[in-house]
Scaffold this active site. Structure first.
Site, short mmCIF file in Angstrom:
data_model
loop_
_atom_site.label_atom_id
_atom_site.label_comp_id
_atom_site.label_asym_id
_atom_site.label_seq_id
_atom_site.Cartn_x
_atom_site.Cartn_y
_atom_site.Cartn_z
N PHE A 71 1.65 5.65 0.05
CA PHE A 71 1.71 6.72 1.02
C PHE A 71 0.33 7.27 1.36
CE2 PHE A 71 2.73 11.31 1.98
CZ PHE A 71 3.44 11.08 3.13
N GLU A 95 0.83 -1.21 0.00
CA GLU A 95 0.00 0.00 0.00
C GLU A 95 0.86 1.26 0.00
OE1 GLU A 95 -2.92 -0.16 -0.69
OE2 GLU A 95 -3.73 -2.06 -0.01
N HIS A 98 -2.58 16.21 -11.79
CA HIS A 98 -1.93 14.99 -11.31
C HIS A 98 -2.13 13.92 -12.37
CE1 HIS A 98 -2.12 11.07 -8.90
NE2 HIS A 98 -0.85 11.33 -9.19
N LEU A 99 -1.05 13.50 -12.97
CA LEU A 99 -1.09 12.52 -14.05
C LEU A 99 -0.42 11.24 -13.58
CD1 LEU A 99 -2.01 12.26 -16.99
CD2 LEU A 99 0.25 13.06 -17.70
N ARG A 100 -1.21 10.29 -13.13
CA ARG A 100 -0.68 9.03 -12.61
C ARG A 100 -0.32 8.11 -13.77
NH1 ARG A 100 -1.61 5.91 -7.84
NH2 ARG A 100 -0.23 4.10 -8.01
#
Length: 463
Positions: A90, A88, A326-328
Site C-alpha cells: 500500500f 508491492e 510501528h512494529l513490522r
C-alpha cells in the site's frame, strides 16, 4: 473545454460509479448523480447544445462508444493510467503516485492530461479472511478534492464513463534495459524493446488484450508494448508526447522510473495533497480522545482541511501523551532479520522510551499475527491498539484500518518505527506536515544484535 461539458461528464461519471457499485452505502452517490443529471437537463438551453438527452445514442451516455462533433471539438483530454508490480504494498504504491503526479505535471505543459487513479485491491498485507477487497476507489482512503488541488485526477470508473467504455488505447510495460548500465555511464533514456519477461496480458479472439486491470474483467487494451526506461519519471514525457497519439495510455510497472524531485517542493506539494479521507481521520481522532487523552487542541496539532493553507512550524506540535510504535513483523522477520528486534527486544526499547518521556501508554501499529499479538500483550499490558469490529472492518477495509493506525501514530508525543518500512516512512512525513520536532519522529527499532543502529534520515518539508 466548456463548463457545461465538464458538468455533464462529471454527472455521467458519478452515475456510472453508483450503478457499478452494489453496496447500499453508495446510494447517496446515485442520488447526487441523479440530481446533477436533472440540473444538466434543465440547462439544455445553454449555448453550444450542452443539454443531455439521456438516450443511449447520446454522446455523453456512459455506454456510448463515441463523442458528438461538438463534444469532440471541445475535448482535448488525454488520460494517463498506471499500475505497479503486484507484490508491492500500500505505502510503496502511494510513493509511485507521487512519481506519476510529477510526470503528469510535465505532460500538462504541452496538453490537457488527467491522471486516472488505479483502484486498490488484492494487496499482500490485506489478509482479512472472507472480505472482498478489490476495485476500491481512492475516495475511500483519500480526499479526492485535495488530490485535485495539485493535479487533475479521476477515479477509474469515471474514466470508463468519460472515455465511452472499458478500453485502454495503449499499455506500455516498463522494464529495465536487458544489458544494464555501466558504472559511470548513467544516462536517462527510453526505448521500445523486446519484452524481457513474459507478458501478463493475453490476446483474446477479438484481438484485444486482457489482463489484471485492477480486477475489472471487462477492461481490455488495444495495444501492449514493452518499453525500457532508465531515469526519472519525466524522462517518459517526450516519448508519450512525440511517439504516441493514443487518448489513453497506461504505464505498467510504473515503479521502474524514479522521483523527479525527491524531497523537493514538487514532491512535498504532491505528498501534502494526499490527505486521508475525512471519515478515517475522524475515527482516528475519536480513538485518540477516548483512549489516549489526545486532541488537536491539547496536542498543539491544529489541522486545516485545505492542505495548501497548512504550514506548521517545525517543533510546534506537542503530540498526545502516548508513545507511537510501528512494529513490522511477518516478512520483515526473515527479510530484514538484522534490523528487526524480537518481541522482547521491542518491549525493552518501548519501556525505556516510555520512562524517558514520562509516558504511561503506547499505541502499537503492527502486522503481527494473532499469536504474536497475544505474546506482546502479556509482555506489555499498557499497549493500546485500534481493533475494529467485523462490521467496521467491512466498511473500512484493511487499507482504512492501516491509515487510522498511521494517523494515530502521527499524533503521538514520540514515534519509533521499523527500519526501511514504507509504513513508517509515511508516518514520518505525516508528522513532518503536522510540525513535530524531528527528534521525536525519525527513530527506529534496532535489531537485537545491533548496539547502535543508524536512524532514519530527516527529509525536511519544503513549502
Amino acid at each position: 473545454m466548456s463548463d457545461a461539458f465538464r458538468c455533464t461528464r462529471k454527472c455521467v461519471a458519478l452515475k456510472a460509479m453508483a450503478e457499478r457499485r452494489e453496496d447500499s452505502a453508495l446510494s447517496s452517490w446515485f442520488s447526487a448523480a441523479f440530481r446533477c443529471f436533472v440540473a444538466v437537463l434543465l440547462c439544455s438551453v445553454c449555448p453550444h447544445g450542452s443539454g443531455v438527452s439521456g438516450s443511449e445514442s447520446d454522446p455523453f451516455w456512459a455506454g456510448s462508444s463515441g463523442l458528438s462533433e461538438t463534444a469532440a471539438a471541445a475535448r482535448d483530454v488525454r488520460y494517463l493510467l498506471y499500475d505497479v508490480n503486484p507484490p508491492e504494498g500500500f505505502n510503496l504504491r502511494r510513493d509511485v503516485y507521487i512519481r506519476m503526479a510529477s510526470l503528469v505535471k510535465t505532460l500538462r505543459q504541452r496538453g490537457d492530461w488527467v491522471l486516472v487513479l488505479p483502484p486498490w485491491g488484492r494487496l499482500y498485507h490485506w489478509q482479512s479472511p472472507d472480505m472482498h477487497q478489490v476495485q476500491i476507489p481512492w475516495g475511500e482512503f483519500f480526499s479526492i478534492s485535495s488530490l485535485q488541488a495539485n493535479i487533475p485526477v479521476i477515479e477509474y470508473e469515471e474514466f470508463i464513463a468519460e472515455s465511452g467504455g472499458p478500453f485502454i488505447n495503449q499499455v506500455l510495460v516498463l522494464q529495465n534495459y536487458a544489458e544494464g548500465w555501466k558504472e559511470g555511464a548513467w544516462e536517462e533514456k527510453v526505448d521500445e524493446r523486446p519484452c524481457i519477461e513474459r507478458l501478463l496480458y493475453d490476446k483474446d479472439k477479438q484481438g484485444y488484450y486482457r489482463g489484471w486491470f485492477w480486477g475489472y474483467e471487462e477492461t481490455r487494451a488495444l495495444n501492449v508494448t514493452c518499453v525500457s526506461a532508465q531515469g526519472h519519471a519525466s524522462v517518459l514525457a517526450p516519448y508519450l508526447l512525440e511517439n504516441l497519439t493514443a487518448t489513453s495510455v497506461m504505464l505498467d510497472r510504473a515503479e521502474t522510473v524514479l522521483h523527479d524531485h525527491y524531497a523537493g517542493k514538487d514532491y512535498w506539494n504532491t505528498r501534502r495533497s494526499m490527505v486521508f479521507a475525512k471519515h478515517l481521520r475522524v475515527l482516528g481522532d475519536q480513538f485518540r480522545a477516548q483512549y489516549l487523552n489526545s486532541t488537536d487542541k491539547l496536542d498543539h496539532t491544529p489541522y486545516n482541511e485545505d492542505w495548501t493553507r497548512m504550514k506548521a512550524k517545525l517543533g510546534s506540535a506537542k503530540g498526545g501523551p502516548y508513545l507511537g510504535a510501528h512494529l513490522r513483523r511477518k516478512d520483515f522477520i526473515w527479510g530484514h532479520r538484522e534490523d528487526v528486534p524480537s518481541l522482547k527486544g521491542a518491549v525493552k526499547k518501548i519501556r525505556s522510551l516510555m520512562k524517558k518521556h514520562k509516558l504511561e501508554k503506547v499505541f502499537i501499529a503492527s502486522d503481527a499475527d494473532e499469536e504474536e499479538m497475544l505474546k506482546l500483550k502479556k509482555l506489555l499490558p499498557e499497549m493500546v491498539r485500534y481493533e475494529p469490529s467485523r462490521d467496521e472492518l467491512k466498511l473500512l477495509k484493511d487499507g482504512g484500518v492501516a491509515i487510522i493506525d498511521q494517523w494515530i501514530c502521527a499524533h503521538a508525543r514520540y514515534f519509533i518505527g521499523t527500519s526501511v518500512s514504507t509504513f513508517s516512512f509515511r508516518i514520518h512525513e505525516e508528522r513532518e506536515i503536522l510540525g513535530f520536532d524531528p527528534k521525536t519522529t525519525y527513530n527506529r527499532f534496532c535489531g537485537d544484535e545491533e548496539n547502535k543502529c543508524e536512524q532514519p534520515t530527516h527529509w525536511k518539508i519544503i513549502y
